[in-house]
Design an enzyme around this catalytic site. Sequence first.
Site, PDB file in Angstrom:
ATOM      1  N   LYS A  13     -10.139   8.775 -10.365  1.00 12.47           N
ATOM      2  CA  LYS A  13     -11.210   8.359 -11.279  1.00 12.47           C
ATOM      3  C   LYS A  13     -10.642   8.043 -12.666  1.00 12.47           C
ATOM      4  O   LYS A  13     -10.949   7.005 -13.241  1.00 12.47           O
ATOM      5  CB  LYS A  13     -12.287   9.461 -11.395  1.00 12.47           C
ATOM      6  CG  LYS A  13     -12.946   9.812 -10.073  1.00 12.47           C
ATOM      7  CD  LYS A  13     -14.052  10.838 -10.248  1.00 12.47           C
ATOM      8  CE  LYS A  13     -13.568  12.186 -10.727  1.00 12.47           C
ATOM      9  NZ  LYS A  13     -12.640  12.876  -9.806  1.00 12.47           N
ATOM     10  N   ARG A  88     -22.033  15.614 -11.903  1.00 13.34           N
ATOM     11  CA  ARG A  88     -21.330  16.328 -10.850  1.00 13.34           C
ATOM     12  C   ARG A  88     -22.266  17.163 -10.016  1.00 13.34           C
ATOM     13  O   ARG A  88     -21.826  17.916  -9.156  1.00 13.34           O
ATOM     14  CB  ARG A  88     -20.321  17.258 -11.493  1.00 13.34           C
ATOM     15  CG  ARG A  88     -18.917  16.725 -11.477  1.00 13.34           C
ATOM     16  CD  ARG A  88     -18.084  17.715 -12.221  1.00 13.34           C
ATOM     17  NE  ARG A  88     -16.770  17.808 -11.671  1.00 13.34           N
ATOM     18  CZ  ARG A  88     -15.734  17.126 -12.127  1.00 13.34           C
ATOM     19  NH1 ARG A  88     -15.868  16.266 -13.090  1.00 13.34           N
ATOM     20  NH2 ARG A  88     -14.554  17.313 -11.601  1.00 13.34           N
ATOM     21  N   ARG A 127       0.726  15.422  -9.463  1.00 18.08           N
ATOM     22  CA  ARG A 127       0.335  14.883 -10.781  1.00 18.08           C
ATOM     23  C   ARG A 127       1.090  15.601 -11.903  1.00 18.08           C
ATOM     24  O   ARG A 127       1.211  16.826 -11.909  1.00 18.08           O
ATOM     25  CB  ARG A 127      -1.170  15.062 -10.987  1.00 18.08           C
ATOM     26  CG  ARG A 127      -1.605  14.668 -12.396  1.00 18.08           C
ATOM     27  CD  ARG A 127      -3.076  14.457 -12.543  1.00 18.08           C
ATOM     28  NE  ARG A 127      -3.884  15.593 -12.132  1.00 18.08           N
ATOM     29  CZ  ARG A 127      -5.208  15.549 -12.014  1.00 18.08           C
ATOM     30  NH1 ARG A 127      -5.852  14.424 -12.246  1.00 18.08           N
ATOM     31  NH2 ARG A 127      -5.872  16.612 -11.647  1.00 18.08           N
ATOM     32  N   ARG A 155      -1.266  20.265 -14.739  1.00 17.66           N
ATOM     33  CA  ARG A 155      -2.550  20.840 -15.145  1.00 17.66           C
ATOM     34  C   ARG A 155      -2.744  22.209 -14.486  1.00 17.66           C
ATOM     35  O   ARG A 155      -2.404  22.390 -13.319  1.00 17.66           O
ATOM     36  CB  ARG A 155      -3.695  19.899 -14.740  1.00 17.66           C
ATOM     37  CG  ARG A 155      -4.112  18.990 -15.880  1.00 17.66           C
ATOM     38  CD  ARG A 155      -5.059  17.913 -15.479  1.00 17.66           C
ATOM     39  NE  ARG A 155      -6.253  18.371 -14.767  1.00 17.66           N
ATOM     40  CZ  ARG A 155      -7.256  17.571 -14.430  1.00 17.66           C
ATOM     41  NH1 ARG A 155      -7.218  16.289 -14.751  1.00 17.66           N
ATOM     42  NH2 ARG A 155      -8.293  18.038 -13.772  1.00 17.66           N
ATOM     43  N   ARG A 166     -11.815  23.592  -5.975  1.00 19.86           N
ATOM     44  CA  ARG A 166     -12.411  22.358  -6.526  1.00 19.86           C
ATOM     45  C   ARG A 166     -12.967  21.490  -5.402  1.00 19.86           C
ATOM     46  O   ARG A 166     -14.027  20.873  -5.543  1.00 19.86           O
ATOM     47  CB  ARG A 166     -11.363  21.580  -7.335  1.00 19.86           C
ATOM     48  CG  ARG A 166     -11.063  22.247  -8.673  1.00 19.86           C
ATOM     49  CD  ARG A 166      -9.768  21.747  -9.270  1.00 19.86           C
ATOM     50  NE  ARG A 166      -9.825  20.374  -9.719  1.00 19.86           N
ATOM     51  CZ  ARG A 166      -8.741  19.629  -9.966  1.00 19.86           C
ATOM     52  NH1 ARG A 166      -7.526  20.139  -9.779  1.00 19.86           N
ATOM     53  NH2 ARG A 166      -8.874  18.398 -10.386  1.00 19.86           N
TER      54      ARG A 166
HETATM   55  P1  AP5 Z   1      -6.386  10.864 -11.422  1.00 24.19           P
HETATM   56  O1  AP5 Z   1      -6.716   9.481 -11.859  1.00 24.19           O
HETATM   57  O2  AP5 Z   1      -5.889  11.830 -12.450  1.00 24.19           O
HETATM   58  O3  AP5 Z   1      -7.608  11.468 -10.564  1.00 24.19           O
HETATM   59  P2  AP5 Z   1      -9.023  12.010 -11.013  1.00 24.19           P
HETATM   60  O4  AP5 Z   1     -10.007  11.615  -9.973  1.00 24.19           O
HETATM   61  O5  AP5 Z   1      -9.310  11.616 -12.432  1.00 24.19           O
HETATM   62  O6  AP5 Z   1      -8.706  13.545 -10.889  1.00 24.19           O
HETATM   63  P3  AP5 Z   1      -9.190  14.780 -11.729  1.00 24.19           P
HETATM   64  O7  AP5 Z   1      -8.428  15.951 -11.171  1.00 24.19           O
HETATM   65  O8  AP5 Z   1      -9.048  14.542 -13.214  1.00 24.19           O
HETATM   66  O9  AP5 Z   1     -10.668  14.856 -11.335  1.00 24.19           O
HETATM   67  P4  AP5 Z   1     -11.578  16.066 -11.402  1.00 24.19           P
HETATM   68  O10 AP5 Z   1     -12.890  15.429 -11.190  1.00 24.19           O
HETATM   69  O11 AP5 Z   1     -11.252  17.191 -10.518  1.00 24.19           O
HETATM   70  O12 AP5 Z   1     -11.239  16.655 -12.845  1.00 24.19           O
HETATM   71  P5  AP5 Z   1     -11.915  16.489 -14.277  1.00 24.19           P
HETATM   72  O13 AP5 Z   1     -10.838  16.282 -15.245  1.00 24.19           O
HETATM   73  O14 AP5 Z   1     -13.050  15.526 -14.232  1.00 24.19           O
HETATM   74  O15 AP5 Z   1      -5.298  10.751 -10.237  1.00 24.19           O
HETATM   75  C1  AP5 Z   1      -4.740  11.920  -9.646  1.00 24.19           C
HETATM   76  C2  AP5 Z   1      -3.251  11.670  -9.332  1.00 24.19           C
HETATM   77  O16 AP5 Z   1      -3.151  10.661  -8.338  1.00 24.19           O
HETATM   78  C3  AP5 Z   1      -2.439  11.171 -10.540  1.00 24.19           C
HETATM   79  O17 AP5 Z   1      -1.160  11.742 -10.507  1.00 24.19           O
HETATM   80  C4  AP5 Z   1      -2.369   9.645 -10.342  1.00 24.19           C
HETATM   81  O18 AP5 Z   1      -1.168   9.099 -10.876  1.00 24.19           O
HETATM   82  C5  AP5 Z   1      -2.389   9.543  -8.811  1.00 24.19           C
HETATM   83  N1  AP5 Z   1      -3.068   8.332  -8.332  1.00 24.19           N
HETATM   84  C6  AP5 Z   1      -4.189   7.749  -8.835  1.00 24.19           C
HETATM   85  N2  AP5 Z   1      -4.524   6.670  -8.101  1.00 24.19           N
HETATM   86  C7  AP5 Z   1      -3.611   6.601  -7.084  1.00 24.19           C
HETATM   87  C8  AP5 Z   1      -3.422   5.711  -5.985  1.00 24.19           C
HETATM   88  N3  AP5 Z   1      -4.245   4.664  -5.763  1.00 24.19           N
HETATM   89  N4  AP5 Z   1      -2.386   5.944  -5.142  1.00 24.19           N
HETATM   90  C9  AP5 Z   1      -1.549   6.990  -5.349  1.00 24.19           C
HETATM   91  N5  AP5 Z   1      -1.676   7.866  -6.394  1.00 24.19           N
HETATM   92  C10 AP5 Z   1      -2.685   7.664  -7.233  1.00 24.19           C
HETATM   93  O19 AP5 Z   1     -12.577  17.934 -14.447  1.00 24.19           O
HETATM   94  C11 AP5 Z   1     -11.784  19.091 -14.610  1.00 24.19           C
HETATM   95  C12 AP5 Z   1     -12.697  20.301 -14.731  1.00 24.19           C
HETATM   96  O20 AP5 Z   1     -13.553  20.160 -15.881  1.00 24.19           O
HETATM   97  C13 AP5 Z   1     -13.676  20.523 -13.561  1.00 24.19           C
HETATM   98  O21 AP5 Z   1     -13.072  21.235 -12.487  1.00 24.19           O
HETATM   99  C14 AP5 Z   1     -14.780  21.341 -14.254  1.00 24.19           C
HETATM  100  O22 AP5 Z   1     -14.387  22.689 -14.438  1.00 24.19           O
HETATM  101  C15 AP5 Z   1     -14.855  20.672 -15.619  1.00 24.19           C
HETATM  102  N6  AP5 Z   1     -15.833  19.567 -15.626  1.00 24.19           N
HETATM  103  C16 AP5 Z   1     -15.568  18.250 -15.824  1.00 24.19           C
HETATM  104  N7  AP5 Z   1     -16.702  17.534 -15.754  1.00 24.19           N
HETATM  105  C17 AP5 Z   1     -17.704  18.404 -15.506  1.00 24.19           C
HETATM  106  C18 AP5 Z   1     -19.099  18.255 -15.293  1.00 24.19           C
HETATM  107  N8  AP5 Z   1     -19.702  17.058 -15.322  1.00 24.19           N
HETATM  108  N9  AP5 Z   1     -19.835  19.374 -15.060  1.00 24.19           N
HETATM  109  C19 AP5 Z   1     -19.261  20.592 -15.041  1.00 24.19           C
HETATM  110  N10 AP5 Z   1     -17.936  20.808 -15.213  1.00 24.19           N
HETATM  111  C20 AP5 Z   1     -17.156  19.720 -15.445  1.00 24.19           C
END
Ligand code: AP5
Length: 213
Positions: A13, A88, A127, A155, A166
């Site tokens: 994402k 979410r 990552r 991370r 997660r």
């Molecule tokens: P990346 O682009 O970093 O993936 P992502 O989907 O953004 O992953 P996140 O782990 O950031 O998502 P998440 O939803 O768990 O975490 P968030 O930060 O929102 O890609 C991942 C890896 O793959 C990278 O190394 C990249 O290089 C690689 N990659 C990408 N595309 C690729 C491809 N096509 N092929 C191969 N490799 C590829 O949330 C973190 C925490 O915050 C949550 O757990 C929660 O505690 C809190 N939080 C955030 N939002 C909320 C909410 N709305 N409500 C409540 N709590 C929340």
Amino acid sequence: MRLVLVGPPGAGKGTQAEFIAGELGVPKISTGDIFRANVSGGTPLGLEAKRYMDAGDLVPDDVTNRMVADRLAAEDARDGFLLDGYPRNTEQAEVLDGLLEERGHVLDLALELVVGDDEIVRRLSGRRVSKSTGKVYHLEFDPPEDPDSPDLYQRSDDQPETIKNRLKVYAEQTEPIMGYYEERGKLVRIDAVGDVEDVTGRAMAAVRERTAK
Ligand code: AP5
């Protein structure tokens, strides 16, 4: 365009949000990034969010919804935005619809990035993030110049036990929002496995198709 990007942890994402928001000329609003910036800054919001994030649980809705409402009220989000990581759960989806309705707007598209669990674990465990620039790498798919550089970190929620939780939280709390958006005709699913550029191509095709309607 008002767009939300949904999909499991590690679906790409954040990676896709950069490109899509850039193409559309709208701000990319990532709740995960905002929480992490608050954790780094040691703010009260960061201190509260950290314990949930470290466990892989969702930060409580009241905190998250308030933060998003404030961010969406900013001038740069008036004519459009891309939300990454929000909503979410169904309650957050309803709150977002309410915020938009108050301003006479509607959500244009909920774009779901579809990736299987094995690929997710590979992506999250490989990552690495640059401390100085915030750039996200992958040891295998997008390797940094020096994988042992002290500038790189993993991370804290990318540890195997936290990844497992997660994914569980995603299945139980986030997946139901796909039904919510499908019923409202907002959901488009794209295959998010393959080269980053190919996935961006599929995402932009879905966005253009929606804009043309
Ligand atoms: P990346 O682009 O970093 O993936 P992502 O989907 O953004 O992953 P996140 O782990 O950031 O998502 P998440 O939803 O768990 O975490 P968030 O930060 O929102 O890609 C991942 C890896 O793959 C990278 O190394 C990249 O290089 C690689 N990659 C990408 N595309 C690729 C491809 N096509 N092929 C191969 N490799 C590829 O949330 C973190 C925490 O915050 C949550 O757990 C929660 O505690 C809190 N939080 C955030 N939002 C909320 C909410 N709305 N409500 C409540 N709590 C929340």
